[in-house]
Enzyme design. Structure first.
Site, PDB file in Angstrom:
ATOM      1  N   ASP A 326      -7.029  -8.267   0.219  1.00 47.93           N
ATOM      2  CA  ASP A 326      -5.627  -8.563  -0.065  1.00 47.93           C
ATOM      3  C   ASP A 326      -4.889  -8.672   1.248  1.00 47.93           C
ATOM      4  O   ASP A 326      -5.404  -8.263   2.288  1.00 47.93           O
ATOM      5  CB  ASP A 326      -4.995  -7.375  -0.801  1.00 47.93           C
ATOM      6  CG  ASP A 326      -5.290  -7.430  -2.270  1.00 47.93           C
ATOM      7  OD1 ASP A 326      -5.727  -8.480  -2.730  1.00 47.93           O
ATOM      8  OD2 ASP A 326      -5.075  -6.400  -2.934  1.00 47.93           O
ATOM      9  N   ASP A 593      -5.172  -4.015  -5.708  1.00 48.21           N
ATOM     10  CA  ASP A 593      -4.165  -2.994  -5.967  1.00 48.21           C
ATOM     11  C   ASP A 593      -3.555  -3.128  -7.360  1.00 48.21           C
ATOM     12  O   ASP A 593      -3.143  -2.165  -7.963  1.00 48.21           O
ATOM     13  CB  ASP A 593      -3.064  -3.027  -4.899  1.00 48.21           C
ATOM     14  CG  ASP A 593      -2.482  -4.422  -4.689  1.00 48.21           C
ATOM     15  OD1 ASP A 593      -2.839  -5.325  -5.470  1.00 48.21           O
ATOM     16  OD2 ASP A 593      -1.694  -4.604  -3.750  1.00 48.21           O
ATOM     17  N   ASP A 597      -6.245  -6.744 -11.058  1.00 48.05           N
ATOM     18  CA  ASP A 597      -7.380  -6.830 -10.136  1.00 48.05           C
ATOM     19  C   ASP A 597      -8.618  -6.134 -10.695  1.00 48.05           C
ATOM     20  O   ASP A 597      -9.708  -6.248 -10.130  1.00 48.05           O
ATOM     21  CB  ASP A 597      -7.035  -6.181  -8.782  1.00 48.05           C
ATOM     22  CG  ASP A 597      -6.109  -7.058  -7.965  1.00 48.05           C
ATOM     23  OD1 ASP A 597      -6.162  -8.287  -8.161  1.00 48.05           O
ATOM     24  OD2 ASP A 597      -5.340  -6.530  -7.155  1.00 48.05           O
TER      25      ASP A 597
END
Ligand code: ATP
Length: 859
Positions: A326, A593, A597
């Site tokens: 990410d 997060d 996901d």
């Protein structure tokens, strides 16, 4: 649990004040669960006797007792085997006891989970353990429910209660429904009031099922099990060969003369030797070395901010070939700040907003779920979405109180932000008229506007690595709340600086043969600018999630290979990318997060969830939690994963060298007409050294730089490398030849059989133990002498000391005679120097070979 009416009466519905929270804690307890009762220690210990090796040893105790009584020779031999059993069971018991502590670490972390709660009329964040009965808890998608309770408000709130019902479909929860600790909010938002905490919550019942997953075997464990089977078979074959050789020799030398007590005694002796050879050959230390290395790696990873939830991940992360990361929080600091705006600054509307600045101000204040918490030390903390936090701080910097706006303007409905829609809307009531306020990704909002706005300013901000966010509105007439025909108000540019160490960490990963890819919800221009700063762009492609999704499955695999950055990604795109990469044979680690996901985290070879910014749903789906959210921690995890693998290789190198030598010596010596090289008790001592003590000495070696200087070892590569085979063969041949020479000629010292045998035994142990240094270095450089593994020196010194004591004072048990100091010095030099030189030469030869063939270390 208290009923909703009871709790309302007790605590009200506006949040507790601090003294009331204290009182509630005294009355109903704290929100921590009593750990499940463990089995008593003696029962845990007795379990260790349930192993075939220990059973064989117990059998050996019985036989040795019978032989000793029949011979009238005292029970010293028997006692020694009993000590060996106690040592083996004691050590594995200690190890299990130690690793069960990891469960406590994980549970403690659960109790530290941050919960949004209203106290003293202000939203704040407290650790889960501080939640008390009566607390007003704010919930949004991704949160774990911290206590049993009742919903006071629900805005499309859905809960995953699979831990209780086994039903994986989330259930919708309305106002006044009850919610359970241990379930997760998968969508919507709401407010609950806690009715039962700690052991009183239903979760107490299922707590025992949550914890570290020890059940799944790691690939390494499976590999080692096969290897252990092979080595054991070698032991059985050797035992049969040795027994037959001894019987033939007995017949030839006249030891076995017919059916009498002496023959029976000799036969029992041969049989015992065979049993002991099997005991020695079976590598019972292997599972222990793995358990030791895993628990060490796990502890060290926790210290390096990686909380391991599934043990298998410790090992898998070491062989990762690809990391999909990410951006926000992992590569960047997650300290978002509005740097630029299309308006000169925010402006509070007097009544209905008129100017774009006034619309943007209203939108930024009302159309969001985040809060600011002003700490006593003057810091201002964002609670909730950090992009919205940046907007609230921007208002605050211009002396605008968002809370006043929120109080003044009633919200009719909210359509929350999610990574798929990339926008959020709120319907507000302004003097009897209703307005729809929308904020979100500029190119998406522009498509919803009545007149297409000019996006060139947005592009400039994006190329300066800023996240861009646009604002729009329209009046609602009738029931039409559709996000269309909007009026464009403008945009802001938000900067989130890269973490300080990111470029170096990314470079380290790349150097270690791991391809780093960034997956972000930001637009391609922003994403590319940030990826370039972080050093992620390496001539690969930048693609949007939409473009990737549109490809066929095969084309996705090809595209994934060359992809550096995926921008405007939706959560499912990450999952698709992981799948495509895995089809190329990559071992994929992925960070996540958000609630959405979870599929990618679960599907990846290693799922890494954010400890701070991550939702509980993501954490629950992950294998490792990055406690500091930082990309740098991934590098540490890779490092420890690789160290773990190498430590097991070290242990194997040590163990197999001694194992093969001992078996071959015991087999060949009688064939050459020499006396038996080892007594039974000596073999048991050797077994303790190579199985148990070596595991301690070599499995705690700290990681070294070289580990991340080579590409990942392929998962299906054999754990015993060609280097290790060559090393075992050459060092082993030296030990066998010089051992036989000593037994035959006494060239190292000794005149009588007893003296020659004693010198042989002392030299064999010293040489074998010194070989531990070669194993430390493996096929690379010798590690720094003391640093990194003091245990090694303690164990080696301990073994040498015990060896001296055995020989000087243990003659009665071991059948040895005391040696003179001069003899000891000769043995030490003659045994140690050649072994070290041989190890050094083999390493040099491999170094040259590797350089010539570009053959990677560790593989
Ligand atoms: P990253 O790791 O880069 O943050 P992400 O997938 O979490 O990736 P998102 O939070 O989904 O990224 O943001 C994607 C885009 O959505 C942003 O560029 C921004 O334009 C918009 N956006 C982000 N947060 C909000 C919000 N709270 N409300 C409306 N729009 C938002």
């Amino acid at each position: 649990m208290l009923t909703l009416d009871e709790i309302r009466e007790y605590a009200g519905v506006n949040g507790l004040v601090s003294p009331a929270a204290e009182e509630s804690r005294k009355k109903y307890g704290a929100n921590v669960m009593t750990p499940p009762a463990r089995e008593p220690l003696w029962k845990q210990y007795l379990k260790n006797f349930d192993s075939p090796i220990i059973r064989i040893l117990l059998f050996a105790v019985a036989i040795s007792a019978i032989v000793s009584i029949a011979e009238g020779s005292g029970l010293l031999n028997t006692l020694a085997i009993i000590i060996a059993i106690l040592l083996a069971t004691g050590i594995s018991f200690y190890n299990e006891y130690h690793s069960s502590r990891e469960f406590d670490v994980l549970n403690a972390h659960r109790d530290d989970m941050a919960v949004k709660v209203v106290r003293d009329s202000n939203p704040t964040v407290v650790p889960s353990r501080d939640i008390v009965v009566g607390d007003l808890v704010l919930l949004e998608a991704g949160d774990a429910i911290p206590a049993d309770g009742w919903l006071l408000a629900s805005d499309g709130l859905f809960c995953d209660e699979s831990a209780f019902t086994g039903e994986s479909e989330p259930v919708q929860k309305e106002k006044q429904d009850n919610v359970l600790k241990g379930s997760f909010v998968t969508a919507g938002k709401g407010r609950m009031i806690a009715g039962a905490v700690g052991d009183a919550a239903e979760m107490g019942v299922i707590a025992a099922t949550l914890g570290i997953d020890h059940a799944t075997k790691t690939p390494l464990e499976s590999k080692l099990e096969t290897l252990a089977g092979l080595i054991s078979k070698f032991g059985y074959v050797m035992a049969v060969l040795i027994c037959s050789t001894l019987i033939i020799r007995g017949i030839l030398t006249g030891d076995l003369t017919g059916p009498n007590l002496a023959t029976a005694n000799h036969l029992l002796q041969y049989f015992m030797l065979a049993v002991v050879i099997v005991v020695a050959a079976v590598p019972e230390g292997l599972p222990m070395s793995v358990a030791l290395s895993l628990s060490l790696a796990m502890r060290k990873m926790t210290r390096a901010n990686c909380l391991v939830r599934r043990l298998v991940a410790c090992e898998t992360i070491g062989s990762a070939t690809s990391v999909c990361t990410d951006k926000t929080g992992t590569l960047t600091k997650n300290q978002m700040e509005v740097i630029e705006a299309s308006v000169t600054g925010p402006a509070v509307p007097a009544g209905e907003p008129v100017t774009p600045a006034e619309w943007i101000t209203l939108n930024a204040a009302v159309n969001g779920t985040a809060y600011l918490e002003e700490r006593e030390d003057g810091r201002v903390i964002v609670i909730g979405n950090s992009t919205e936090g940046a907007l609230l701080r921007w208002l605050r910097a211009h002396a605008i109180d968002y809370r006043m706006q929120r109080k003044k303007i009633p919200v009719v409905r909210q359509y929350l932000f999610d990574g798929k829609r990339k926008r959020m809307s709120t319907v507000v009531n302004l003097n009897g008229r209703r307005f729809l306020l929308v904020k979100g990704a500029p190119e998406i909002l522009s498509g919803l506007c009545a007149a297409a706005p000019d996006l060139s300013g947005v592009g400039v901000l994006a190329s300066r690595a800023m996240r861009t966010l646009a604002f729009a509105h329209r009046e609602i007439t009738g029931d039409d709340e559709n996000e269309s025909d909007l009026v464009w108000d403008g945009y802001v540019g938000i900067r989130d600086p890269l973490r300080d160490d990111i470029a170096a960490s990314v470079a380290r990963c790349q150097h270690a043969g791991i391809r780093v890819r960034m997956v972000t919800g930001d637009n391609p221009v922003t994403a590319q600018a940030i990826a370039r700063e972080a050093g992620i762009i390496k001539g690969g492609t930048v693609m949007t999630g939409k473009e990737f999704r549109a490809l066929s499955a095969e084309a996705q695999v090809t595209a994934a290979k060359s992809l550096d950055v995926m921008a405007r990604a939706e959560p499912m795109d990450k999952f698709l990318l992981v799948q495509a990469l895995q089809k190329t044979g990559a071992v994929v680690a992925v960070t996540g997060d958000g609630t959405n996901d979870a599929p990618a985290l679960k599907h990846a070879d290693v799922g890494l969830a954010m400890g701070m910014a991550g939702t509980e749903v993501a954490r629950e789906a992950s294998d490792i939690i990055l406690l500091d959210d930082s990309f740098a921690s991934i590098v540490s995890a890779v490092w420890w994963g690789r160290a773990l693998y190498e430590n097991i290789q070290r242990f194997l190198l040590f163990q197999l060298t001694i194992n093969f030598c001992a078996c071959i010596l015991v087999f060949i010596a009688p064939l050459l007409g020499y006396p038996e090289p080892f007594t039974i008790i000596e073999i048991l001592w050797i077994n303790i050294i190579m199985d148990t003590l070596a595991a301690f000495a070599l499995c705690s070696e700290a990681p070294h730089r070289g580990l991340i200087d080579h590409s990942p070892v392929p998962r299906d590569a054999p754990i015993i490398t060609p280097f290790m085979w060559v090393s075992i063969a050459i060092t082993g041949a030296f030990l066998v030849f010089s051992g036989l020479l000593q037994l035959g000629t006494g060239f190292l010292g000794g005149k009588t059989d007893a003296e020659i045998g004693t010198v042989f035994f002392a030299a064999f142990i010293i040489a074998a133990v010194i070989n531990g240094f070669n194993c430390r270095a493996m096929d690379g450089k010798m590690p720094q002498f003391f640093k990194g593994n003091p245990t090694f020196f303690l164990v080696i010194a301990g073994i040498v000391l015990i060896q001296v004591i055995i020989i000087q004072f243990g003659g009665a048990i071991f059948g040895t005679v005391p040696l003179t100091p001069e003899e000891w010095v000769t043995i030490a030099v003659a045994a140690a120097v050649p072994v070290l030189v041989i190890g050094f030469l083999i390493r040099c030869a491999f170094g040259w070979y590797r350089a010539a063939k570009k053959y990677p270390a560790g593989a």
